[in-house]
Design a protein around this motif. Sequence first.
Motif, PDB file in Angstrom:
ATOM      1  N   TRP A  96      -0.003 -15.481 -14.404  1.00  0.00           N
ATOM      2  CA  TRP A  96       1.357 -15.478 -14.965  1.00  0.00           C
ATOM      3  C   TRP A  96       1.339 -15.350 -16.478  1.00  0.00           C
ATOM      4  O   TRP A  96       2.254 -14.782 -17.069  1.00  0.00           O
ATOM      5  N   ASP A  97       0.283 -15.865 -17.115  1.00  0.00           N
ATOM      6  CA  ASP A  97       0.138 -15.640 -18.560  1.00  0.00           C
ATOM      7  C   ASP A  97      -0.030 -14.147 -18.846  1.00  0.00           C
ATOM      8  O   ASP A  97       0.533 -13.617 -19.817  1.00  0.00           O
ATOM      9  N   SER A  98      -0.812 -13.466 -18.008  1.00  0.00           N
ATOM     10  CA  SER A  98      -0.993 -12.021 -18.195  1.00  0.00           C
ATOM     11  C   SER A  98       0.300 -11.262 -17.926  1.00  0.00           C
ATOM     12  O   SER A  98       0.569 -10.238 -18.570  1.00  0.00           O
ATOM     13  N   VAL A  99       1.128 -11.753 -16.994  1.00  0.00           N
ATOM     14  CA  VAL A  99       2.425 -11.122 -16.735  1.00  0.00           C
ATOM     15  C   VAL A  99       3.326 -11.231 -17.958  1.00  0.00           C
ATOM     16  O   VAL A  99       3.995 -10.261 -18.355  1.00  0.00           O
ATOM     17  N   VAL A 100       3.361 -12.411 -18.567  1.00  0.00           N
ATOM     18  CA  VAL A 100       4.185 -12.617 -19.764  1.00  0.00           C
ATOM     19  C   VAL A 100       3.728 -11.689 -20.883  1.00  0.00           C
ATOM     20  O   VAL A 100       4.548 -11.048 -21.556  1.00  0.00           O
ATOM     21  N   ASN A 101       2.418 -11.609 -21.094  1.00  0.00           N
ATOM     22  CA  ASN A 101       1.902 -10.726 -22.147  1.00  0.00           C
ATOM     23  C   ASN A 101       2.219  -9.266 -21.849  1.00  0.00           C
ATOM     24  O   ASN A 101       2.597  -8.501 -22.748  1.00  0.00           O
ATOM     25  N   THR A 102       2.071  -8.868 -20.590  1.00  0.00           N
ATOM     26  CA  THR A 102       2.357  -7.481 -20.211  1.00  0.00           C
ATOM     27  C   THR A 102       3.810  -7.130 -20.462  1.00  0.00           C
ATOM     28  O   THR A 102       4.122  -6.081 -21.047  1.00  0.00           O
ATOM     29  N   LEU A 103       4.713  -7.998 -20.016  1.00  0.00           N
ATOM     30  CA  LEU A 103       6.139  -7.733 -20.206  1.00  0.00           C
ATOM     31  C   LEU A 103       6.518  -7.758 -21.683  1.00  0.00           C
ATOM     32  O   LEU A 103       7.319  -6.934 -22.137  1.00  0.00           O
ATOM     33  N   GLY A 104       5.945  -8.688 -22.442  1.00  0.00           N
ATOM     34  CA  GLY A 104       6.250  -8.751 -23.866  1.00  0.00           C
ATOM     35  C   GLY A 104       5.846  -7.492 -24.601  1.00  0.00           C
ATOM     36  O   GLY A 104       6.637  -6.905 -25.363  1.00  0.00           O
ATOM     37  N   ILE A 105       4.611  -7.035 -24.372  1.00  0.00           N
ATOM     38  CA  ILE A 105       4.130  -5.817 -25.027  1.00  0.00           C
ATOM     39  C   ILE A 105       4.899  -4.596 -24.529  1.00  0.00           C
ATOM     40  O   ILE A 105       5.279  -3.726 -25.314  1.00  0.00           O
ATOM     41  N   SER A 106       5.156  -4.545 -23.213  1.00  0.00           N
ATOM     42  CA  SER A 106       5.839  -3.374 -22.645  1.00  0.00           C
ATOM     43  C   SER A 106       7.274  -3.268 -23.140  1.00  0.00           C
ATOM     44  O   SER A 106       7.754  -2.166 -23.421  1.00  0.00           O
ATOM     45  N   PHE A 107       7.971  -4.385 -23.255  1.00  0.00           N
ATOM     46  CA  PHE A 107       9.354  -4.332 -23.747  1.00  0.00           C
ATOM     47  C   PHE A 107       9.404  -3.945 -25.215  1.00  0.00           C
ATOM     48  O   PHE A 107      10.320  -3.236 -25.643  1.00  0.00           O
ATOM     49  N   LEU A 108       8.424  -4.376 -25.999  1.00  0.00           N
ATOM     50  CA  LEU A 108       8.366  -3.933 -27.392  1.00  0.00           C
ATOM     51  C   LEU A 108       8.114  -2.427 -27.467  1.00  0.00           C
ATOM     52  O   LEU A 108       8.738  -1.721 -28.265  1.00  0.00           O
ATOM     53  N   LYS A 109       7.205  -1.948 -26.632  1.00  0.00           N
ATOM     54  CA  LYS A 109       6.942  -0.510 -26.608  1.00  0.00           C
ATOM     55  C   LYS A 109       8.162   0.261 -26.131  1.00  0.00           C
ATOM     56  O   LYS A 109       8.435   1.371 -26.605  1.00  0.00           O
ATOM     57  N   LEU A 110       8.920  -0.317 -25.186  1.00  0.00           N
ATOM     58  CA  LEU A 110      10.117   0.355 -24.690  1.00  0.00           C
ATOM     59  C   LEU A 110      11.208   0.374 -25.756  1.00  0.00           C
ATOM     60  O   LEU A 110      11.862   1.407 -25.975  1.00  0.00           O
ATOM     61  N   ALA A 111      11.395  -0.749 -26.436  1.00  0.00           N
ATOM     62  CA  ALA A 111      12.472  -0.841 -27.420  1.00  0.00           C
ATOM     63  C   ALA A 111      12.201   0.005 -28.656  1.00  0.00           C
ATOM     64  O   ALA A 111      13.127   0.597 -29.229  1.00  0.00           O
ATOM     65  N   ILE A 112      10.937   0.068 -29.064  1.00  0.00           N
ATOM     66  CA  ILE A 112      10.598   0.784 -30.303  1.00  0.00           C
ATOM     67  C   ILE A 112       9.974   2.149 -29.993  1.00  0.00           C
ATOM     68  O   ILE A 112      10.401   3.182 -30.511  1.00  0.00           O
ATOM     69  N   GLY A 113       8.972   2.138 -29.131  1.00  0.00           N
ATOM     70  CA  GLY A 113       8.222   3.357 -28.868  1.00  0.00           C
ATOM     71  C   GLY A 113       8.987   4.413 -28.111  1.00  0.00           C
ATOM     72  O   GLY A 113       8.629   5.595 -28.169  1.00  0.00           O
ATOM     73  N   PHE A 114      10.049   4.040 -27.376  1.00  0.00           N
ATOM     74  CA  PHE A 114      10.812   5.041 -26.651  1.00  0.00           C
ATOM     75  C   PHE A 114      11.735   5.822 -27.581  1.00  0.00           C
ATOM     76  O   PHE A 114      11.989   7.007 -27.367  1.00  0.00           O
ATOM     77  N   VAL A 115      12.232   5.180 -28.608  1.00  0.00           N
ATOM     78  CA  VAL A 115      13.203   5.811 -29.511  1.00  0.00           C
ATOM     79  C   VAL A 115      12.522   6.659 -30.576  1.00  0.00           C
ATOM     80  O   VAL A 115      13.026   7.724 -30.947  1.00  0.00           O
TER      81      VAL A 115
END
Length: 329
Positions: A96-115
Amino acid sequence: MSKTATVQSTGTGTVQPTGKKPRGQRVREFLVDYKRQWELQSMILPGIIFMFIFCYVPIYGLTIAFKNYTVIDTLDSAPWVGLDNFKIILSDKYFWDSVVNTLGISFLKLAIGFVIPIILAIMIYEVSMGRFKKFVQTISYLPHFLSWIVLGGMLITWFSTSGLLNEILLSLGLISQPQNILLDPNKYWWIATLSDIWKEAGWGTILYLAIMAKIDPTYYEAAKIDGASRLRQIWNITIPNMKMIISLNLILTVSGLLGSNLDQTLVLMNSQNREKAEVINSYVYRMGMTQGDFSYATAVGLGVSIVSVILLVTANKVTSKLNDDQSVL
């Protein structure tokens, strides 16, 4: 109760049935088309064979997620344990710690890296100097062709206590003493996000530039005559014409929220930042390849794949609603 065929008028006083053609007719039409284009059709056979061998045949190996598999067992001889591996996953703190890290990094990439690729593509498209445009495109594409081994080595050197970043921060007076930034777990999410954007932003502009190249220039000419500013032309002409490809990229990005970059993680992760750097892919790799718990690692991978498919379907449904009920996939 007998079924009746739906009919429509042809405008000549006769009616013709609508709907799907009979199966036999569709098969005959397919065979006729294949015979006429057999040279071109045959070119896809190696790809089909490759996908069948390396993508579909290994699906049988997913059965070890429901077994207690070891290296001395075969896929058939390993004893069945049912859902025991999935029960262990639900109580595993490190997972679950790895899930939190995955979602945190992925949402940052989605919010910034997608635009950013969209903005960069528009900026490149708006450049009128041909040579300068090609130079910017080449520079922005270049990091994509470098492996994470190379880029990771560069980042490790830059972020070290004697690296380039510390020299810049010291000269600007922003820090009083050098520090190894990669050893700080609280900064890892941003390092992973920004370094991934740096590597892939330029490559992500290719599809957008291809779409913009097909926009009818008369739209811009008409907008200029009407007095539209450059920003207004971008907002009312360029972006709407990119809507479908933006939606498609958004669907693929959302479906991959649980699939962080394994190469990047293995290069940048260390014993000091592991608590914030461990993602699902690296956790599966560590459990399967390092600790030899293949059944548990397969169960984790299977669960992630199922969730990713759900995200894919959900994102497609949402974007289809935003695009006037036209499904992108």
